[in-house]
Scaffold this motif. Structure first.
Motif, mmCIF file in Angstrom:
data_model
loop_
_atom_site.group_PDB
_atom_site.id
_atom_site.type_symbol
_atom_site.label_atom_id
_atom_site.label_comp_id
_atom_site.label_asym_id
_atom_site.label_seq_id
_atom_site.Cartn_x
_atom_site.Cartn_y
_atom_site.Cartn_z
ATOM 1 N N ALA A 134 -7.129 -2.826 4.007
ATOM 2 C CA ALA A 134 -6.899 -3.252 2.633
ATOM 3 C C ALA A 134 -6.542 -4.727 2.584
ATOM 4 O O ALA A 134 -6.980 -5.463 1.708
ATOM 5 C CB ALA A 134 -5.784 -2.420 2.013
ATOM 6 N N ILE A 169 -3.431 5.917 8.273
ATOM 7 C CA ILE A 169 -2.845 5.250 7.112
ATOM 8 C C ILE A 169 -2.537 3.804 7.432
ATOM 9 O O ILE A 169 -2.786 2.898 6.635
ATOM 10 C CB ILE A 169 -1.572 5.990 6.664
ATOM 11 N N GLY A 201 0.842 -1.183 0.000
ATOM 12 C CA GLY A 201 0.000 0.000 0.000
ATOM 13 C C GLY A 201 0.880 1.235 0.000
ATOM 14 O O GLY A 201 1.971 1.232 0.585
ATOM 15 N N TYR A 202 0.429 2.290 -0.681
ATOM 16 C CA TYR A 202 1.209 3.529 -0.736
ATOM 17 C C TYR A 202 0.305 4.699 -0.373
ATOM 18 O O TYR A 202 -0.760 4.878 -0.973
ATOM 19 C CB TYR A 202 1.800 3.727 -2.130
ATOM 20 N N ASP A 203 0.717 5.437 0.636
ATOM 21 C CA ASP A 203 -0.057 6.581 1.139
ATOM 22 C C ASP A 203 -1.498 6.198 1.446
ATOM 23 O O ASP A 203 -2.454 6.925 1.127
ATOM 24 C CB ASP A 203 -0.009 7.745 0.150
ATOM 25 N N GLY A 204 -1.676 5.024 2.036
ATOM 26 C CA GLY A 204 -2.981 4.599 2.525
ATOM 27 C C GLY A 204 -3.877 3.956 1.491
ATOM 28 O O GLY A 204 -5.025 3.640 1.796
ATOM 29 N N GLU A 205 -3.388 3.725 0.256
ATOM 30 C CA GLU A 205 -4.208 3.109 -0.788
ATOM 31 C C GLU A 205 -3.525 1.863 -1.336
ATOM 32 O O GLU A 205 -2.294 1.757 -1.338
ATOM 33 C CB GLU A 205 -4.472 4.109 -1.921
ATOM 34 N N ASP A 206 -4.341 0.902 -1.804
ATOM 35 C CA ASP A 206 -3.797 -0.307 -2.417
ATOM 36 C C ASP A 206 -2.871 0.057 -3.570
ATOM 37 O O ASP A 206 -3.176 0.962 -4.361
ATOM 38 C CB ASP A 206 -4.930 -1.192 -2.945
ATOM 39 N N PHE A 207 -1.762 -0.683 -3.690
ATOM 40 C CA PHE A 207 -0.771 -0.355 -4.711
ATOM 41 C C PHE A 207 -0.396 -1.567 -5.564
ATOM 42 O O PHE A 207 -0.566 -1.571 -6.778
ATOM 43 C CB PHE A 207 0.471 0.244 -4.046
ATOM 44 N N THR A 241 -5.726 1.913 7.531
ATOM 45 C CA THR A 241 -6.195 1.723 6.164
ATOM 46 C C THR A 241 -5.489 0.561 5.499
ATOM 47 O O THR A 241 -6.095 -0.236 4.786
ATOM 48 C CB THR A 241 -5.965 2.998 5.333
ATOM 49 N N GLY A 242 -4.192 0.441 5.749
ATOM 50 C CA GLY A 242 -3.449 -0.685 5.195
ATOM 51 C C GLY A 242 -3.947 -2.007 5.718
ATOM 52 O O GLY A 242 -4.068 -2.984 4.980
ATOM 53 N N LYS A 273 -2.951 0.308 -8.879
ATOM 54 C CA LYS A 273 -2.973 1.713 -9.284
ATOM 55 C C LYS A 273 -2.263 1.816 -10.633
ATOM 56 O O LYS A 273 -1.295 1.084 -10.877
ATOM 57 C CB LYS A 273 -2.240 2.591 -8.253
#
Length: 366
Positions: free
Chosen positions: A339, A332, A133-139, A335-336, A153
């Protein structure tokens, strides 16, 4: 239907014994005086060990982990090398690479990785997983079945293509998740079985902030996390006017949960018709709290008192540097974790193979 679904889920969870070994890794940039790299190891969702680049060592968080490392110092040395040298270097490089993909030149950035394996003791099935994850979003997410990476992403496509082409790297991951991780998981479970398979009953309380607030039925200190809590009226489970919270970890490895009842439409003479029920997997006797004003704990008479118990994040080495950065970082990290839980439901199984090699790196690119 909702009641049936919860019952079905509860029965499913309690019908087999599943174990998990998970590594939560977090690297940061642009945060002064904060560890550039942090790692948590969890066995069956209980914090087993912690490390970061500030303390430069692995800290066992359970007594059985300390005794295990005393018997196997080579494994402690392996974890120490990974956490203090290999992984921080790799994650620093990956943050820089991710910033380039997003056309970022500075600021605060967080890179996370969640990886590990799960083992069903009853069926023998093993599942390996890894997700970034990067900056709280799936990567990025690793698909072990196809031995390819999934770009979550558009900015991750270049990294995906490069990692897909690295067959040696993929072979390493396949070996780790199908052989090494399951073997370690089984050894840890065997060594810590008396602690992991224990049963601790909770303390159950009725809490209320103000006379018009919902009454919260709060259970804390129970282990394991296979439990249910609900409100009843005249012996029948309620779905309306009830807000069920998730099971959350305490700093000592136990768990807590709550169920809130909206009493705005309940007359005082009807209170005795309501009760809160806590059900524990493997324990026949339920814990029941009847809705009684004399049983409710409140802070309205003592404004300075703390009404609800809280999880001490500092015990997991997540310090709050300043309010804004601290809260943002915790959000964050959470959030990870969420995810991972979302991806976990769709993960493909991996067959269990035998063999191990302690000399392997958790990250071959480092």
């Amino acid at each position: 239907m909702k009641k049936f679904f919860l019952l079905l889920l509860f029965c499913h969870v309690s019908s087999s014994v599943k174990h998990s070994l998970k590594y939560f890794l977090t690297a940061s940039s642009g945060i002064p005086d904060f560890p550039e790299f942090m790692g948590w190891g969890l066995l069956d969702d209980t914090l087993a060990g912690y490390c970061d680049t500030n303390i430069k060592r692995v800290e066992p968080k359970q007594d059985w982990v300390k005794t295990y490392f005393d018997k196997d110092p080579q494994q402690l040395e392996w974890y120490t090398t990974e956490c203090t040298k290999i992984l921080p270097k790799a994650f620093k490089t990956r943050i820089s690479s991710s910033m380039q993909q997003f056309n970022q030149s500075g600021g605060v950035h967080i890179l996370q990785r969640i990886n590990g394996c799960e083992w069903d003791e009853e069926t023998g099935n093993v599942f390996g997983f890894m997700q970034y994850g990067y900056d709280g979003e799936d990567f990025l997410s690793l698909d072990l079945k196809t031995e390819t990476w999934m770009a979550l992403k558009p900015q991750a496509n270049i990294i995906k293509l490069r990692w897909d082409a690295d067959k040696l790297r993929m072979k390493h991951y396949e070996n780790f998740f199908s052989q090494i991780c399951p073997e370690w998981l089984k050894k840890y479970v065997d060594h810590g079985r008396s602690s992991l398979l224990r049963t601790e009953r909770p303390s159950v309380s009725l809490l209320q902030k103000t006379p018009s607030s919902p009454v919260s039925c709060h259970a804390t200190g129970f282990y394991p996390d296979r439990a249910m809590m609900f409100w009843r009226k005249d012996g029948e489970e309620l779905d309306e006017d009830v807000d069920r919270g998730e099971i959350l970890p305490n700093h000592d490895g136990t768990f807590q949960m709550r169920a809130d009842l909206n009493i705005s439409s309940v007359s005082p003479e009807d209170w005795r018709r309501y009760d809160c029920v806590f059900q524990f997997s493997g324990v026949k006797e339920d814990i029941i709290k009847r809705l009684d004003e004399a049983e409710i704990r409140t802070n309205r008479d003592h404004p300075r008192a703390t009404l609800l118990p809280t999880v001490k994040l500092t015990d997991m080495k997540v310090p709050v540097i300043v309010p804004v950065i601290g809260v943002a970082l915790v959000l964050i990290i959470v959030t990870g974790f969420m995810a991972y839980k979302k991806w976990k439901a769709n993960r493909p199984p991996s067959p269990l193979e035998n063999g191990t090699d302690l000399s392997t790196k958790l990250d071959p690119e480092a």
